[in-house]
Design a protein around this motif. Structure first.
Motif, PDB file in Angstrom:
ATOM      1  N   GLU A 201       0.822  -1.211   0.000  1.00 32.24           N
ATOM      2  CA  GLU A 201       0.000   0.000   0.000  1.00 32.24           C
ATOM      3  C   GLU A 201       0.854   1.258   0.000  1.00 32.24           C
ATOM      4  O   GLU A 201       0.480   2.258  -0.600  1.00 32.24           O
ATOM      5  CB  GLU A 201      -0.936  -0.023   1.213  1.00 32.24           C
ATOM      6  CG  GLU A 201      -1.951  -1.169   1.138  1.00 32.24           C
ATOM      7  CD  GLU A 201      -2.861  -1.218   2.353  1.00 32.24           C
ATOM      8  OE1 GLU A 201      -2.527  -0.542   3.356  1.00 32.24           O
ATOM      9  OE2 GLU A 201      -3.875  -1.921   2.308  1.00 32.24           O
ATOM     10  N   ASP A 202       2.001   1.206   0.675  1.00 33.44           N
ATOM     11  CA  ASP A 202       2.904   2.365   0.694  1.00 33.44           C
ATOM     12  C   ASP A 202       4.320   1.833   0.804  1.00 33.44           C
ATOM     13  O   ASP A 202       4.721   1.326   1.852  1.00 33.44           O
ATOM     14  CB  ASP A 202       2.568   3.281   1.876  1.00 33.44           C
ATOM     15  CG  ASP A 202       3.372   4.589   1.823  1.00 33.44           C
ATOM     16  OD1 ASP A 202       4.478   4.583   1.242  1.00 33.44           O
ATOM     17  OD2 ASP A 202       2.889   5.607   2.355  1.00 33.44           O
TER      18      ASP A 202
ATOM     19  N   ASP B 279       6.117   0.403   4.218  1.00 33.24           N
ATOM     20  CA  ASP B 279       6.011  -1.048   4.318  1.00 33.24           C
ATOM     21  C   ASP B 279       7.289  -1.593   4.972  1.00 33.24           C
ATOM     22  O   ASP B 279       8.398  -1.411   4.448  1.00 33.24           O
ATOM     23  CB  ASP B 279       5.827  -1.659   2.920  1.00 33.24           C
ATOM     24  CG  ASP B 279       5.461  -3.117   2.998  1.00 33.24           C
ATOM     25  OD1 ASP B 279       4.381  -3.479   2.513  1.00 33.24           O
ATOM     26  OD2 ASP B 279       6.247  -3.908   3.555  1.00 33.24           O
TER      27      ASP B 279
ATOM     28  N   THR C 123       2.470   6.911  -7.659  1.00 32.68           N
ATOM     29  CA  THR C 123       1.847   6.471  -6.412  1.00 32.68           C
ATOM     30  C   THR C 123       2.804   5.547  -5.669  1.00 32.68           C
ATOM     31  O   THR C 123       3.720   4.976  -6.263  1.00 32.68           O
ATOM     32  CB  THR C 123       0.533   5.712  -6.692  1.00 32.68           C
ATOM     33  OG1 THR C 123       0.839   4.534  -7.426  1.00 32.68           O
ATOM     34  CG2 THR C 123      -0.431   6.565  -7.491  1.00 32.68           C
ATOM     35  N   LYS C 124       2.578   5.412  -4.383  1.00 34.39           N
ATOM     36  CA  LYS C 124       3.465   4.584  -3.566  1.00 34.39           C
ATOM     37  C   LYS C 124       2.947   3.161  -3.423  1.00 34.39           C
ATOM     38  O   LYS C 124       3.524   2.358  -2.703  1.00 34.39           O
ATOM     39  CB  LYS C 124       3.619   5.215  -2.183  1.00 34.39           C
ATOM     40  CG  LYS C 124       4.259   6.602  -2.212  1.00 34.39           C
ATOM     41  CD  LYS C 124       4.349   7.183  -0.815  1.00 34.39           C
ATOM     42  CE  LYS C 124       4.933   8.591  -0.854  1.00 34.39           C
ATOM     43  NZ  LYS C 124       4.997   9.200   0.501  1.00 34.39           N
ATOM     44  N   SER C 125       1.829   2.872  -4.051  1.00 35.41           N
ATOM     45  CA  SER C 125       1.217   1.554  -3.931  1.00 35.41           C
ATOM     46  C   SER C 125       1.553   0.733  -5.171  1.00 35.41           C
ATOM     47  O   SER C 125       1.664   1.271  -6.281  1.00 35.41           O
ATOM     48  CB  SER C 125      -0.299   1.699  -3.795  1.00 35.41           C
ATOM     49  OG  SER C 125      -0.910   0.447  -3.678  1.00 35.41           O
TER      50      SER C 125
ATOM     51  N   ASN D 242       2.134  -0.783 -11.355  1.00 27.24           N
ATOM     52  CA  ASN D 242       2.296   0.461 -10.579  1.00 27.24           C
ATOM     53  C   ASN D 242       1.398   1.554 -11.160  1.00 27.24           C
ATOM     54  O   ASN D 242       0.858   1.413 -12.242  1.00 27.24           O
ATOM     55  CB  ASN D 242       3.762   0.951 -10.642  1.00 27.24           C
ATOM     56  CG  ASN D 242       4.745  -0.066 -10.120  1.00 27.24           C
ATOM     57  OD1 ASN D 242       5.034  -1.042 -10.802  1.00 27.24           O
ATOM     58  ND2 ASN D 242       5.234   0.145  -8.929  1.00 27.24           N
TER      59      ASN D 242
ATOM     60  N   GLU E  26      -4.777   3.926  -3.665  1.00 25.81           N
ATOM     61  CA  GLU E  26      -3.944   2.758  -3.392  1.00 25.81           C
ATOM     62  C   GLU E  26      -4.580   1.521  -4.006  1.00 25.81           C
ATOM     63  O   GLU E  26      -5.806   1.416  -4.100  1.00 25.81           O
ATOM     64  CB  GLU E  26      -3.813   2.546  -1.888  1.00 25.81           C
ATOM     65  CG  GLU E  26      -3.087   3.663  -1.165  1.00 25.81           C
ATOM     66  CD  GLU E  26      -3.163   3.455   0.347  1.00 25.81           C
ATOM     67  OE1 GLU E  26      -3.833   2.490   0.767  1.00 25.81           O
ATOM     68  OE2 GLU E  26      -2.561   4.250   1.067  1.00 25.81           O
TER      69      GLU E  26
ATOM     70  N   ASP F 267      -5.766  -2.306  -3.680  1.00 23.75           N
ATOM     71  CA  ASP F 267      -6.282  -3.026  -2.519  1.00 23.75           C
ATOM     72  C   ASP F 267      -6.341  -4.526  -2.812  1.00 23.75           C
ATOM     73  O   ASP F 267      -5.914  -4.983  -3.886  1.00 23.75           O
ATOM     74  CB  ASP F 267      -7.648  -2.486  -2.097  1.00 23.75           C
ATOM     75  CG  ASP F 267      -8.684  -2.588  -3.217  1.00 23.75           C
ATOM     76  OD1 ASP F 267      -8.504  -3.445  -4.111  1.00 23.75           O
ATOM     77  OD2 ASP F 267      -9.660  -1.833  -3.192  1.00 23.75           O
TER      78      ASP F 267
END
Length: 794
Positions: free
Chosen positions: A509-510, A514, A527-529, A548, A555, A557
């Motif tokens: 998710e990040d 993480d 994005t970081k997810s 990505n 995010e 899921d």
């Protein structure tokens, strides 16, 4: 040096000219930094300078530190910037940052100066165009006032450093591309020469038996009416032998071609060598008998089985024994031995012939090469038998050698692993996918399809090398060509390496928080997810798929992960299908399926909103679908109307009521969809959901007129969500209806068109979605672009 006076300006211009010359003269990054350091210190009036460059593969930064008066670096550091540390702030903001020495030397930003007694430390991002290359750091043993003039000058310094680095990078890329082009040109030249040699050799080898067949046939025709001609039978026998020789040659060429192209897969099973030799004996017996030879066996008692392809291994034994027979003196013996040696098996085939001269041994496995015994007759043969032996042994991960002494015979030794390295063979079988343009196109189209289905900006597919030590990108969407070309991920390293080693599906998710991977987000990712799942073939993980940059900025899921797993299984099925059968027909059928999904997504024939996908998965869980079935439903929710591609766009866009014939055409789209997907579809569940999502609870739906529980539960779920999405998203000829009105319509049709239990569960689900604690999530879903499509309610 960066001062306000006129004299200072003059010195500054001179120093800048020296800086520009130094930047243009460097030939590598380290030489550039060394050349620039003293100029930067002089121009900036700084006491310390450090330059840290971003490693785009690892997200780490590395660089050297310099101090005034020192010609060489005083320190070197490499580390991953920590969240909110000094260097990370400069990178993140892409802005000039001034800090106290304490803040700039905190963990994660410790500049390796030898004497760090500074009052001010200043960080400047090094940027060229949109590419962030690193950070330049200056240290001052006095307080620094950051005037506009000083700010512009420091910016200019950073730009000069960036331009110089960019020049070096461009130069390195050009040199790399030049080397690759030279290697490719040399490889093409070798291939062209080999092709010419092969055509010449094959033509010569085919001409010999054809000449004999032609000559004997003409003689037979000339004497067709001569009843006294005594050689009919003998000449027909020669023609028959030459035809057999031609057939063997063609078969050998085809066998080698199949093995070279990877189309001949190993079908390995445990094989008893003693039994295999028994099976080979009848095949070689006529040749032995013809030359009065004996077959002597020396098999180790209780020799363990070997994991091999029995048909190919039998061919190895037959070819080696035939070769020994041809070169043996009449009345002698051919000896076949087999014994174990650790985890390997050694097979020997020995003759008592004239032996091979040392200058010929190196070529005995070359295609069409035939050993010429000194002073002896030329031995018949295609010159391909030993080449096939070598190729088959290589496919099994083994080696074949020859020991020979002129006058004392020859001994061929095959060394094979007892257990097949299936992984290596599996990766080798994928090689055509990486090299042949039409197969590579399949990989690329598959990646584009994944990006569309997942609504992602970046997708990459990595495959292992043959030894399983590292992975490389073989197809990508949203990545620049340079990143694709140079990315290598070692097994176990980084995120992709972890997934490849553990074969576990991964949702991050990040990336920066993480705990498993905590690292700085790569600048190219918005994005970081991210998602990463293994790509599995024949029970082995052969690579990974990375996803990505979710396009809506949210995010990823668990539902996204389930969808990706389902999609990657279909991509694996497509790859496996063409790996086993690379015929043009199979490839075209597989490409047609992947392109259909891609085209339907891009033309908005498939649901463009994530809401339908999310609602279908959640509703499926609530009514009792297993996790696996919910995963399948999520995938189907993204592709179930692909059959609409068969319907004319004008009809679909028309606001008028359809004629009975037009309605029948539209109602055929579920069957058309199943036909389109069949080349990659794994389970009947997908087909059943697609075929069932327009069936009605009361039996008045299409295409099969199923009713009640005859309709698969997942299809009943999709029917409700599909209708809801169609009513609330609107159409070209009709405005969307209010959710309350759509809900009333669903309830009104519960028990006739829809499963009433599913409708009521859907109502509860929407009520919970609308609850205050879910407002943010619901509005985010509703904020996505609306899409439209015809549905059963039209």
């Amino acid at each position: 040096m960066i001062s306000e006076g006129g004299q200072g300006r003059g010195r500054l211009l001179g120093s800048l000219a020296s800086l520009a010359f130094a930047a243009q003269s460097a030939f590598d990054a380290r030489g550039l930094v060394n050349a620039l350091a003293q100029h930067v210190l002089e121009i900036a009036g700084a006491d310390g300078f450090a330059l840290f460059l971003l490693d785009y593969e690892t997200g780490e930064m590395k660089g050297d530190a310099f101090e005034r008066g020192e010609r060489a670096p005083v320190g070197h550091a490499r580390y991953a910037p920590r969240s909110n540390a000094f260097l990370e702030r400069v990178l993140r903001r892409e802005a000039l940052v001034v800090e106290t020495p304490a803040a700039a030397t905190a963990p994660g930003s410790a500049i390796p100066w030898r004497d760090g007694s500074f009052e001010s430390v200043l960080g400047v991002p090094v940027v060229v165009g949109t590419a962030l290359l690193g950070v330049a750091v200056l240290g001052f043993r006095r307080g620094v006032t950051l005037t506009d003039r000083r700010r512009r000058a420091l910016r200019y310094l950073a730009d000069q450093i960036g331009l110089a680095l960019d020049r070096l990078r461009a130069r390195a890329e050009i040199e790399s591309k030049t080397r690759q082009l030279e290697e490719a040109r040399a490889a093409l030249q070798r291939i062209d020469e080999a092709k010419s040699d092969l055509i010449s050799i094959v033509s010569h080898e085919l001409r010999t038996p054809l000449t004999a067949i032609k000559a004997y046939t003409e003689t037979l025709l000339d004497n067709a009416d001569a009843s006294t001609f005594p050689l009919h039978k003998r000449f027909l026998g020669i023609i028959d032998e030459e035809c057999d020789r031609l057939a063997r040659m063609v078969n050998d060429v085809l066998d080698l071609s199949r093995m070279d192209s990877g189309r001949r897969r190993l079908n390995t099973v445990p094989v008893s060598l003693a039994r295999l030799i028994e099976e080979v004996a009848p095949t070689v017996e006529p040749g032995l008998r013809q030359r009065g030879l004996r077959l002597q066996l020396s098999i180790e008692p209780a020799l363990p089985t070997i994991e091999a392809d029995p048909d190919l291994l039998k061919q190895v034994l037959v070819n080696l024994i035939h070769n020994a027979v041809k070169f043996s003196r009449e009345g002698g013996a051919v000896t076949v031995s087999a014994f174990g040696q650790g985890d390997r098996i050694r097979i020997g085939v020995e003759d008592q012939g004239p032996g091979i001269a040392q200058d010929q041994i190196a070529r005995v496995f070359d295609r069409f090469y035939r050993v010429e015994p000194e002073g002896g007759e030329r031995v018949a043969g295609t010159g391909l038998g030993l080449a096939i032996v070598k190729r088959v042994v290589q496919l099994h991960g083994g080696a074949v050698t020859v020991e020979s002494e002129v006058g004392h015979g020859s001994r061929f030794v095959v060394d094979l692993p007892r257990e097949q390295q299936g992984f290596r063979a599996l990766i080798q079988s994928l090689t055509p996918l990486f090299e042949q343009p039409d197969l590579r196109h399949l990989l690329q189209v598959s990646v584009e399809m994944i990006a569309e289905v997942m609504d992602a900006g970046i997708v990459s597919v990595l495959f292992f090398s043959e030894d399983g030590s590292e992975m490389a990108i073989h197809a990508a969407h949203g990545l620049d060509a340079d990143t694709v070309a140079r990315t290598r991920v070692r097994a176990g390293d980084s995120i992709a390496g972890w997934v490849a080693r553990t074969s576990e599906n991964l949702l991050v998710e990040d990336i920066e928080t993480d705990r498993r991977f905590r690292k700085m987000n790569h600048p190219q990712y918005e994005t970081k997810s991210l998602l990463c799942v293994p790509l599995r073939l024949a029970g082995e993980t052969v690579g990974v798929v990375n996803v990505n940059n979710k396009r809506n900025g949210l995010e990823f899921d668990a539902d996204d992960l389930g969808l990706l797993v389902a999609v990657v299984k279909r991509v694996a099925a497509a790859v496996d299908r063409v790996r086993g059968d690379a015929s043009p027909e199979t490839l075209e059928a597989t490409l047609r399926t992947v392109r259909a999904i891609l085209r339907a997504r891009r033309t908005h024939l498939l649901p463009g909103s994530r809401r339908a996908f999310k609602l279908a998965v959640e509703l499926g869980r609530r009514v009792g679908l297993s996790a696996e079935d919910a995963e399948v439903l999520g995938y189907v929710a993204r592709v179930h109307d692909v059959g609409m591609l068969e319907i004319d766009d004008g009809l679909l866009l028309s606001a008028r009521r359809w004629s009975p014939e037009e309605r029948r055409d539209v109602e055929g789209h579920p069957q058309a969809g199943v036909q389109m997907l069949r080349s990659i579809e794994l389970t009947s569940k997908v087909n059943e959901i697609i075929l069932g999502h327009h069936e009605h609870w009361d039996g008045h739906g299409y295409p099969r007129g199923l009713a009640g529980d005859q309709i698969p539960l997942a299809a009943r779920v999709l029917a409700v969500v599909d209708a809801w999405e169609s009513m609330t998203a609107g159409r070209p000829y009709r405005e969307p209806v209010a959710e309350a009105e759509a809900m009333a319509e669903l309830r009104r049709c519960g028990g006739t068109q829809f499963d009433p239990r599913v409708v009521e569960e859907f109502v509860r689900l929407l009520a919970e979605e609308a609850a205050p604690e879910s407002k943010g999530r619901a509005s985010a879903v509703r904020g996505e672009p609306a899409s439209w499509r015809p549905d059963a309610l039209r």
